[in-house]
Design an enzyme around this catalytic site. Structure first.
Site: not given
Length: 345
Positions: A238, A48, A249, A197
């Site tokens: 990100d 993360g 992701k 995740q």
């Protein structure tokens, strides 16, 4: 409300919830030097973007502590090497580079001070990064809650909760805020292949806090969207380019395409530290490609034949035109993205 502490720094040890082992095993991973922090980031003990940034900052603290008794030249030289190692631990998350850049600048500005004084300033800066992330998450959650309707059904991808930050979360922080303000929401969580995740981490957080939810295979999301079962999609980021293109992701781009086709609002939730003011578009974002074993194996068990080649990018880029808005701690950024992002600078 159950407090989840993904990161804690105490007595010169960095304690991390080992996210590789959740949800079946709750275990704390200890980092006693910067090389162990480098490993923790690379091997996804911690993941993360905001969490990686804070972790890397404490990695610099551990490096400074390790070299504290060396002469000034060696202290600064070895610290510089540690900064480089940590900076290269993962290539896509801009919060990592942001935190290391802050530390590098701080060290440069104070290089005439004693080693001990430099160490103290580094530790204070790491604590500040940690504390600011928590405040940022709470602010994002409040702004994001403005777009969540009473009784909304929310779809989310990957993990964007307390485990992905120092606490509360980004997209899942908005979910928490909506839940705790009594909006009677329901959440569908993508399992998020290949590292699951969503299935391992987001589902664990939702269960811990009693938020009404269901886990789905990634392939189910399009059907739910088509059938009008989803009111809004919330995902993290990100790295965000100046034009609003967003790396997140793998699988996020695919969701955004379906959402656009069926007019479902699609929001990015990320702090302004995730914006890379040095790149114009998502084409400039380096996409990390990870080990093939993540795809060919699940929990160490081979699920694909020997000899098959694998393409395993960790992230994809969602173009700005698929994004309804970017929820930050300073408010919601909408089109025109570049113009409104530059105002934040």
């Amino acid at each position: 409300m159950k407090e989840i502490k993904a990161i804690e720094f105490k007595d010169d040890i960095l304690y991390l919830i080992d996210q590789r082992k959740l949800p079946t095993i709750y275990e704390i991973f200890q980092c006693k030097d910067y090389k162990e922090v480098d490993f923790a980031i690379k091997d996804m003990v911690v993941r993360g973007a905001p969490a990686i940034g804070a972790t890397a900052a404490y990695g610099v603290v551990l490096a400074a502590k390790e070299f504290l008794n060396q002469d000034k030249k060696d202290f600064l030289g070895n610290l510089d090497k540690a900064l480089e190692v940590l900076n290269n631990s993962r290539p896509t998350a801009v919060n990592l580079m942001w935190a290391i850049r802050k530390m590098r600048l701080l060290i440069e500005e104070n290089r005439r001070l004693s080693n001990e004084e430099i160490y103290v300033k580094i530790k204070e800066e790491a604590d500040k990064i940690f504390e600011e992330d928590m405040a940022t998450n709470k602010a994002m959650a409040k702004h994001g809650n403005e777009i969540i309707k009473q009784g909304a059904t929310i779809l989310t991808h990957c993990n964007t909760g307390a485990l992905a930050t120092v606490g509360y979360g980004t997209a899942l922080g908005v979910v928490r805020e909506a839940h705790y303000t009594g909006k009677n929401i329901f959440v569908y969580a993508d399992e998020t292949r290949p590292r699951l995740q969503g299935g391992r981490l987001t589902a664990w957080e939702l269960v811990q806090e009693g938020i009404p939810s269901k886990l789905i295979a990634d392939n189910v999301a399009a059907t739910l969207i088509r059938d009008g079962k989803i009111d809004v999609i919330l995902v993290g980021a990100d790295r965000i380019a100046l034009n609003g293109d967003t790396a997140n992701k793998i699988g996020t781009f695919m969701l955004s395409v379906v959402a656009k086709a069926y007019n479902v609002p699609f929001y990015i939730v990320a702090p302004t530290t995730t914006i890379d003011f040095d790149i114009e578009t998502g084409k400039e974002i380096e996409i990390e490609e990870r080990d093939s074993i993540e795809v060919t194996h699940i929990d160490g068990v081979r699920t694909a034949p020997e000899g098959i080649e694998v393409y395993n990018p960790a992230f994809d880029v969602t173009p700005w035109e698929n994004i309804s808005g970017i929820i930050t701690e300073k408010g919601i950024i909408r089109f025109p993205y570049k113009e409104n992002i530059m105002k934040l600078r």
